[in-house]
Scaffold this motif. Structure first.
Motif, PDB file in Angstrom:
ATOM      1  N   LEU A 243      -5.925  18.356  33.053  1.00 18.77           N
ATOM      2  CA  LEU A 243      -4.538  18.082  33.433  1.00 18.77           C
ATOM      3  C   LEU A 243      -3.559  18.899  32.587  1.00 18.77           C
ATOM      4  O   LEU A 243      -2.521  19.344  33.091  1.00 18.77           O
TER       5      LEU A 243
ATOM      6  N   LEU B 178      -6.527  19.234  40.847  1.00 19.91           N
ATOM      7  CA  LEU B 178      -5.640  18.168  40.370  1.00 19.91           C
ATOM      8  C   LEU B 178      -6.179  16.802  40.771  1.00 19.91           C
ATOM      9  O   LEU B 178      -6.164  15.852  39.969  1.00 19.91           O
TER      10      LEU B 178
ATOM     11  N   PHE C 171      -7.060  14.019  38.035  1.00 25.66           N
ATOM     12  CA  PHE C 171      -6.222  12.825  38.031  1.00 25.66           C
ATOM     13  C   PHE C 171      -7.046  11.559  38.286  1.00 25.66           C
ATOM     14  O   PHE C 171      -7.001  10.600  37.515  1.00 25.66           O
TER      15      PHE C 171
END
Length: 306
Positions: free
Chosen positions: A51, A188, A192
């Motif tokens: 991240l 992502l 996440f």
């Protein structure tokens, strides 16, 4: 990076070999954290680094994430997060070489799941490859169990096998997303939801951090992120078959690193199972046939060049 080019002689397979080595190095760092940090902490460390990378990447390229199909995007991250958690459970309880090998069987499971959800063709060789990899995985588990007296070995071995199943599911979701979602947005989702999945396990079994463990955590995250970027770049210069062969080098490197740095045993029965697993993946996914097939640009055997 703009203006940076890799010399032609270092593209393709040399970069695939480097990526495989870095993936194996990530597994080695994770294994070194066994007993020092919980699996949840290692998982969170890996995804947190990813991240941070994306937080730098998006402003640098002046782009925003592109969410084509939010539900499918989320499923890719959830499946990937579960896979990584189970993978690290396996690494925590089993020698690093067999753990990586069990996870490396994901192409077979991904192909089977692709048949049910993406209507992709399933051939006889694929089913035969599934049988071969299953037998090989069983031999890996059996051979490795003879070298260890750990009571948690069985849990680790099953976790490794199911990590491959969830990896296959994550890849199927990624294939379905490829037409309307860019690679960074898919990454992502992976980071996440992987972080969200691992966080409760990390908080439930939080162990004190030290400069040594933090360094290894950063190593896990960086090795994974750099390996993924190199692998993606290298695939622009090789065929799918060569890419599949290159990825199968990761278990080999993992086994060697485990033997050299952790003095982990090389059980003969497990090595036989490893050969069956790799052979089953190459055969079942058609990579072996593509590698052995003559190039269309080459003249037939026995004929001189025109």
């Amino acid at each position: 990076m703009k203006g940076f080019t890799v010399p032609e002689r270092w593209r393709g397979m040399p970069l695939l070999i480097l990526a495989s080595f870095l993936f194996a190095l990530m597994a080695l760092f994770a294994r070194m954290l066994s007993g020092q940090l919980s699996v949840g902490q290692v998982v969170c460390g890996r995804f947190a680094v990813g991240l941070v990378f994306l937080a730098v990447y998006y402003p640098a390229v002046r782009r925003r994430p592109r969410f084509g199909r939010p539900l499918l995007w989320a499923l890719r991250g959830v499946f990937g997060g579960i896979s990584v958690y189970l993978y690290f459970v396996c690494i925590d309880r089993v020698a690093v070489g067999p753990a990586v090998l069990l996870n490396a069987c994901w192409p077979i499971y991904g192909s089977i799941l692709g048949y049910f959800f993406l209507k992709e063709h399933v051939s006889g060789p694929l089913l035969a490859g599934l049988v071969m990899t299953t037998v090989g995985a069983g031999l890996v588990i059996w051979g490795t169990s003879l070298e260890t007296s750990s009571l948690s070995f069985g849990l680790g071995a099953w976790a490794g096998m199911f990590s491959a199943v969830f990896s296959g599911a994550a890849v199927v979701a990624m294939r379905a997303l490829r037409n309307d979602t860019d690679a960074a947005t898919v990454f992502l989702s992976f980071c996440f939801f992987g972080l969200l999945f691992g966080l409760p396990f990390a908080l439930a079994d939080w162990r004190p951090l030290s400069p040594h463990t933090v360094g290894l955590l950063v190593g896990v995250g960086l090795a994974s992120a750099v390996a993924q970027m190199i692998f993606t770049y290298a695939m622009g210069y090789v065929t799918t078959a060569m890419g599949g062969v290159g990825s199968q080098l990761t278990p080999v490197f993992s086994w060697l690193l485990g033997a050299v740095f952790l003095a982990e045993p090389l059980a003969p029965l497990a090595l036989l199972g490893a050969a069956l697993c790799v052979g089953g993946v190459l055969w079942g996914t058609g990579l072996l046939h593509k590698l052995l097939a003559p190039s269309p640009l080459s003249p037939p055997p026995g004929r001189p060049n025109a």
